[in-house]
Design a protein around this motif. Structure first.
Motif, mmCIF file in Angstrom:
data_model
loop_
_atom_site.group_PDB
_atom_site.id
_atom_site.type_symbol
_atom_site.label_atom_id
_atom_site.label_comp_id
_atom_site.label_asym_id
_atom_site.label_seq_id
_atom_site.Cartn_x
_atom_site.Cartn_y
_atom_site.Cartn_z
ATOM 1 N N ALA A 10 5.752 74.272 -8.632
ATOM 2 C CA ALA A 10 5.883 74.624 -7.216
ATOM 3 C C ALA A 10 5.627 76.110 -6.998
ATOM 4 N N TYR A 11 6.029 76.945 -7.944
ATOM 5 C CA TYR A 11 5.753 78.381 -7.825
ATOM 6 C C TYR A 11 4.250 78.646 -7.866
ATOM 7 N N VAL A 12 3.559 78.019 -8.795
ATOM 8 C CA VAL A 12 2.102 78.184 -8.880
ATOM 9 C C VAL A 12 1.455 77.716 -7.577
ATOM 10 N N GLU A 13 1.961 76.626 -7.012
ATOM 11 C CA GLU A 13 1.431 76.115 -5.743
ATOM 12 C C GLU A 13 1.697 77.097 -4.602
ATOM 13 N N SER B 192 1.951 86.294 -15.264
ATOM 14 C CA SER B 192 2.854 87.378 -15.660
ATOM 15 C C SER B 192 4.202 87.281 -14.957
ATOM 16 N N PHE B 193 4.192 87.032 -13.658
ATOM 17 C CA PHE B 193 5.454 86.916 -12.926
ATOM 18 C C PHE B 193 6.260 85.725 -13.442
ATOM 19 N N LEU B 194 5.566 84.642 -13.738
ATOM 20 C CA LEU B 194 6.251 83.446 -14.223
ATOM 21 C C LEU B 194 6.804 83.680 -15.627
ATOM 22 N N ALA B 195 6.011 84.294 -16.506
ATOM 23 C CA ALA B 195 6.471 84.563 -17.875
ATOM 24 C C ALA B 195 7.697 85.468 -17.860
ATOM 25 N N ALA B 196 7.674 86.498 -17.030
ATOM 26 C CA ALA B 196 8.805 87.420 -16.957
ATOM 27 C C ALA B 196 10.044 86.726 -16.413
ATOM 28 N N HIS B 197 9.844 85.881 -15.416
ATOM 29 C CA HIS B 197 11.002 85.191 -14.847
ATOM 30 C C HIS B 197 11.615 84.228 -15.856
ATOM 31 N N GLN B 198 10.786 83.542 -16.602
ATOM 32 C CA GLN B 198 11.319 82.592 -17.579
ATOM 33 C C GLN B 198 12.053 83.307 -18.702
ATOM 34 N N ARG B 199 11.636 84.530 -19.037
ATOM 35 C CA ARG B 199 12.290 85.272 -20.105
ATOM 36 C C ARG B 199 13.499 86.058 -19.608
ATOM 37 N N TYR B 200 13.354 86.724 -18.456
ATOM 38 C CA TYR B 200 14.381 87.670 -18.007
ATOM 39 C C TYR B 200 15.010 87.331 -16.656
ATOM 40 N N GLY B 201 14.582 86.273 -16.015
ATOM 41 C CA GLY B 201 15.125 85.922 -14.709
ATOM 42 C C GLY B 201 16.555 85.418 -14.784
#
Length: 301
Positions: free
Chosen positions: A179-182, A159-168
């Motif tokens: 690297a974020y997932v890691e 969820s955090f990654l999806a939001a960042h890719q759309r609205y970051g």
């Protein structure tokens, strides 16, 4: 090229900017966000993550507001996780307190001194040990169960990654997403998650592996209605909150909609909702970047 705000107009907007920032921060960080910020960022000591790590970029962006709501909705689809939340989290009676505790945990583990991050993890693990019971369908649950912990973890990361890719402000490239997932896996292991995903591909695979266990329960749909329809927010900010929730729902996978009785309107979500979400996220980002807040106590007077 971004439009330049004339100095006079910019000066007139500063009180509005600071007021908006105070309103947001007191909800997210409690009545004295200035001291919370100082405790997280100014306590001396080593940090778990270096300043250039993707986790710092993602968790410091205004897109986290939409990502957090998406995570709550997605997590609710696991019946045992939702049973634990419904019975033990107090999300209805004290939603802002729960938000503040979650926000503090994310902040201290991302930016705080290592000893404070370790203490926060130990406190959360102790809470998880006490959270146990039986779901409405008769199955036992225990919040420290590594399988349930992993579900909560992957729902948050996705969820955090999806939001960042759309609205970051600055979406991550493929290597940065891995690297974020890691980075998130490092925190998850300390919480008791066994073998968390460490790449974006592994994250998606793990989510797929959980799908047979997911379904929409009465408790999950009640939580969705509370979050989306009956939120504990003042009427004056309901329109902005509505944009935020629409953005969060628009980020959910299509297969999640029917179990939660949420609409799926791809045309509207990819046009009007996305544009409104981008506008709101930019406004939040603008408010929280107020230069006067860096050196001024932002607790309410």
């Amino acid at each position: 090229m971004a439009a330049t705000i004339p100095p006079l107009t910019q000066g007139m907007l500063e009180p509005l900017r600071d007021g908006l920032a105070r309103m947001i921060l007191t909800k997210v960080a409690g009545p004295d966000p200035g001291s919370e910020r100082a405790r997280v960022h100014n306590t001396p000591g080593l940090r778990w993550f270096e300043p250039d790590r993707p986790i710092r970029r993602v968790h410091g962006d205004a897109s986290m507001f939409a990502g957090g709501l998406r995570a709550l909705l997605l997590q609710s689809l696991h019946p045992l996780a939702m049973a634990a939340v419904s019975a033990h989290s107090g999300y209805r009676g004290d939603p802002w307190g729960r938000l503040q505790r979650t926000s503090y945990f994310l902040a201290i583990t991302t930016y705080g001194a290592a000893q404070d991050a370790e203490a926060a993890v130990e406190r959360l693990r102790a809470i998880h040990e006490r959270v146990r019971g039986t779901s409405p369908d008769g199955r036992p649950y225990h919040a420290s169960d590594p399988h349930l912990l992993k579900w909560v973890h992957v729902a948050e990361v996705d969820s955090f990654l999806a939001a960042h890719q759309r609205y970051g402000a600055a979406p991550l490239d493929a290597a940065e997403r891995d690297a974020y997932v890691e980075d998130m896996a490092r925190v998850a292991r300390r919480l008791g998650v066994v073998d968390p995903p460490t790449t974006e591909a592994e994250l998606q695979q793990t989510l797929e592996e959980y799908r047979p266990e997911l379904r929409g329960t009465t408790e999950a749909r009640q939580a969705a209605r509370f979050i989306l329809v009956h939120p504990p927010v003042p009427w004056a900010v309901r329109p902005a909150y509505g944009v935020l929730t629409a953005a969060a729902v628009g980020l959910l996978p299509r297969w999640t909609r029917w179990p939660l009785r949420l609409p799926y309107l791809p045309l509207a979500e990819n046009t009007m909702v996305r544009a409104a979400g981008e506008g709101l996220t930019r406004t939040i980002r603008w408010a929280l970047a107020s230069p006067t807040l860096a050196n001024v106590d932002i607790s309410p007077s």
